[in-house]
Design a protein around this motif. Structure first.
Motif, PDB file in Angstrom:
ATOM      1  N   ILE A  18       0.836  -1.201   0.000  1.00 34.82           N
ATOM      2  CA  ILE A  18       0.000   0.000   0.000  1.00 34.82           C
ATOM      3  C   ILE A  18       0.874   1.255   0.000  1.00 34.82           C
ATOM      4  O   ILE A  18       0.614   2.203  -0.748  1.00 34.82           O
ATOM      5  CB  ILE A  18      -0.983  -0.019   1.182  1.00 34.82           C
ATOM      6  N   ALA A  19       1.908   1.250   0.810  1.00 33.31           N
ATOM      7  CA  ALA A  19       2.828   2.394   0.837  1.00 33.31           C
ATOM      8  C   ALA A  19       3.455   2.610  -0.539  1.00 33.31           C
ATOM      9  O   ALA A  19       3.575   3.749  -1.002  1.00 33.31           O
ATOM     10  CB  ALA A  19       3.902   2.193   1.905  1.00 33.31           C
ATOM     11  N   ALA A  20       3.845   1.538  -1.211  1.00 36.65           N
ATOM     12  CA  ALA A  20       4.448   1.670  -2.547  1.00 36.65           C
ATOM     13  C   ALA A  20       3.452   2.272  -3.544  1.00 36.65           C
ATOM     14  O   ALA A  20       3.812   3.148  -4.341  1.00 36.65           O
ATOM     15  CB  ALA A  20       4.937   0.312  -3.032  1.00 36.65           C
TER      16      ALA A  20
ATOM     17  N   PHE B 120      -2.306  15.446  -1.682  1.00 34.30           N
ATOM     18  CA  PHE B 120      -1.543  16.644  -1.371  1.00 34.30           C
ATOM     19  C   PHE B 120      -0.384  16.352  -0.428  1.00 34.30           C
ATOM     20  O   PHE B 120       0.326  17.259  -0.024  1.00 34.30           O
ATOM     21  CB  PHE B 120      -2.451  17.719  -0.772  1.00 34.30           C
ATOM     22  N   GLU B 121      -0.197  15.105  -0.077  1.00 36.04           N
ATOM     23  CA  GLU B 121       0.996  14.771   0.695  1.00 36.04           C
ATOM     24  C   GLU B 121       2.205  14.936  -0.211  1.00 36.04           C
ATOM     25  O   GLU B 121       2.130  14.652  -1.411  1.00 36.04           O
ATOM     26  CB  GLU B 121       0.915  13.341   1.236  1.00 36.04           C
ATOM     27  N   GLU B 122       3.323  15.360   0.374  1.00 38.76           N
ATOM     28  CA  GLU B 122       4.525  15.603  -0.415  1.00 38.76           C
ATOM     29  C   GLU B 122       5.728  14.771   0.027  1.00 38.76           C
ATOM     30  O   GLU B 122       6.711  14.710  -0.691  1.00 38.76           O
ATOM     31  CB  GLU B 122       4.868  17.086  -0.368  1.00 38.76           C
ATOM     32  N   GLU B 123       5.634  14.148   1.172  1.00 39.60           N
ATOM     33  CA  GLU B 123       6.720  13.305   1.679  1.00 39.60           C
ATOM     34  C   GLU B 123       6.282  11.850   1.648  1.00 39.60           C
ATOM     35  O   GLU B 123       5.187  11.522   2.113  1.00 39.60           O
ATOM     36  CB  GLU B 123       7.092  13.707   3.110  1.00 39.60           C
ATOM     37  N   PRO B 124       7.125  10.958   1.127  1.00 37.33           N
ATOM     38  CA  PRO B 124       6.769   9.531   1.077  1.00 37.33           C
ATOM     39  C   PRO B 124       6.414   8.984   2.452  1.00 37.33           C
ATOM     40  O   PRO B 124       6.904   9.463   3.476  1.00 37.33           O
ATOM     41  CB  PRO B 124       8.033   8.872   0.531  1.00 37.33           C
TER      42      PRO B 124
ATOM     43  N   ILE C   5       2.243  10.300  -4.315  1.00 40.81           N
ATOM     44  CA  ILE C   5       2.888  11.394  -3.592  1.00 40.81           C
ATOM     45  C   ILE C   5       3.977  12.012  -4.459  1.00 40.81           C
ATOM     46  O   ILE C   5       4.067  13.233  -4.582  1.00 40.81           O
ATOM     47  CB  ILE C   5       3.475  10.895  -2.248  1.00 40.81           C
ATOM     48  N   LYS C   6       4.775  11.170  -5.099  1.00 36.34           N
ATOM     49  CA  LYS C   6       5.930  11.653  -5.870  1.00 36.34           C
ATOM     50  C   LYS C   6       5.577  12.170  -7.264  1.00 36.34           C
ATOM     51  O   LYS C   6       6.305  12.997  -7.817  1.00 36.34           O
ATOM     52  CB  LYS C   6       6.945  10.523  -6.026  1.00 36.34           C
TER      53      LYS C   6
ATOM     54  N   TYR D 216      -1.094  23.418  -3.021  1.00 39.05           N
ATOM     55  CA  TYR D 216       0.068  23.849  -3.799  1.00 39.05           C
ATOM     56  C   TYR D 216       1.057  22.696  -3.846  1.00 39.05           C
ATOM     57  O   TYR D 216       1.570  22.259  -2.814  1.00 39.05           O
ATOM     58  CB  TYR D 216       0.710  25.081  -3.158  1.00 39.05           C
ATOM     59  N   LYS D 217       1.267  22.163  -5.035  1.00 36.04           N
ATOM     60  CA  LYS D 217       2.160  21.021  -5.207  1.00 36.04           C
ATOM     61  C   LYS D 217       2.790  21.107  -6.590  1.00 36.04           C
ATOM     62  O   LYS D 217       2.122  21.518  -7.545  1.00 36.04           O
ATOM     63  CB  LYS D 217       1.380  19.707  -5.029  1.00 36.04           C
ATOM     64  N   PHE D 218       4.010  20.682  -6.690  1.00 32.53           N
ATOM     65  CA  PHE D 218       4.739  20.694  -7.960  1.00 32.53           C
ATOM     66  C   PHE D 218       4.794  22.087  -8.582  1.00 32.53           C
ATOM     67  O   PHE D 218       4.735  22.259  -9.790  1.00 32.53           O
ATOM     68  CB  PHE D 218       4.146  19.691  -8.962  1.00 32.53           C
ATOM     69  N   GLY D 219       4.858  23.116  -7.722  1.00 36.49           N
ATOM     70  CA  GLY D 219       5.021  24.477  -8.199  1.00 36.49           C
ATOM     71  C   GLY D 219       3.778  25.113  -8.782  1.00 36.49           C
ATOM     72  O   GLY D 219       3.871  26.111  -9.507  1.00 36.49           O
TER      73      GLY D 219
END
Length: 164
Positions: free
Chosen positions: A13-15, A28-32, A21-22, A145-148
């Motif tokens: 699930i994390a993968a 909108f989470e930005e950290e793995p 995320i990436k 706000y994500k990916f600029g």
């Protein structure tokens, strides 16, 4: 096969989730996240609400779950639904199968309203929700706000309450 999540599913699930995320605005989470993070999230949902996985040949292809819409007690009959799939299995009906199973379980638990939040644009997620009868009820402009870039979020809701 669709089944209830178990702790051993946390790595898969994390993968799946870390891909989004990436690489995607779906979250909108930005950290793995780690498997331990996922285990904590599962524990916060199960057994009160369903968390399902789609397994094929021993591999998790996707998952769907419901979480509390709001912790205040008057909201106890409303939940938020979530579904994520491995990137290479999109468009094969797995999301629909997961959502169908999730909605059946929620209906059996006397949930009244299911809410889906969608980062926009996301035509595939919109189609999935609308396929099940969700209706768009809100559109918030530039709340993430994500990916600029600034990202809108729409909310869809589905009543699964039987009248009468």
């Amino acid at each position: 096969m669709i089944r209830t999540v178990v702790r051993a599913d946390a790595d898969d699930i994390a993968a799946i989730y870390n891909h989004y995320i990436k690489n995607d605005i779906a979250t909108f989470e930005e950290e793995p996240v780690t498997a331990a993070d996922i285990e904590r999230r599962i524990s916060a949902v199960v057994p009160e609400l369903p968390w399902l996985v789609y397994e094929d040949s021993g591999s998790i292809m996707g998952y769907a779950y419901a979480s509390k819409w709001n912790p205040r007690s008057a909201y106890r009959y409303s939940v938020e639904s979530t579904v994520y799939l491995k990137a290479d299995v999109k468009g094969k009906g797995i999301g629909s199968q997961l959502y169908s199973a999730l909605l059946q379980k929620l209906k059996a638990q006397n949930i009244r309203m299911v809410i889906g939040g969608i980062s926009l644009p996301n035509a595939a997620s919109q189609r999935l929700h609308e396929k099940f009868g969700y209706e768009k009820v809100a559109h918030f402009k530039e709340v993430g706000y994500k990916f600029g870039r600034w990202i809108d979020v729409g909310y869809w809701q589905l009543s699964i309450h039987e009248s009468g």
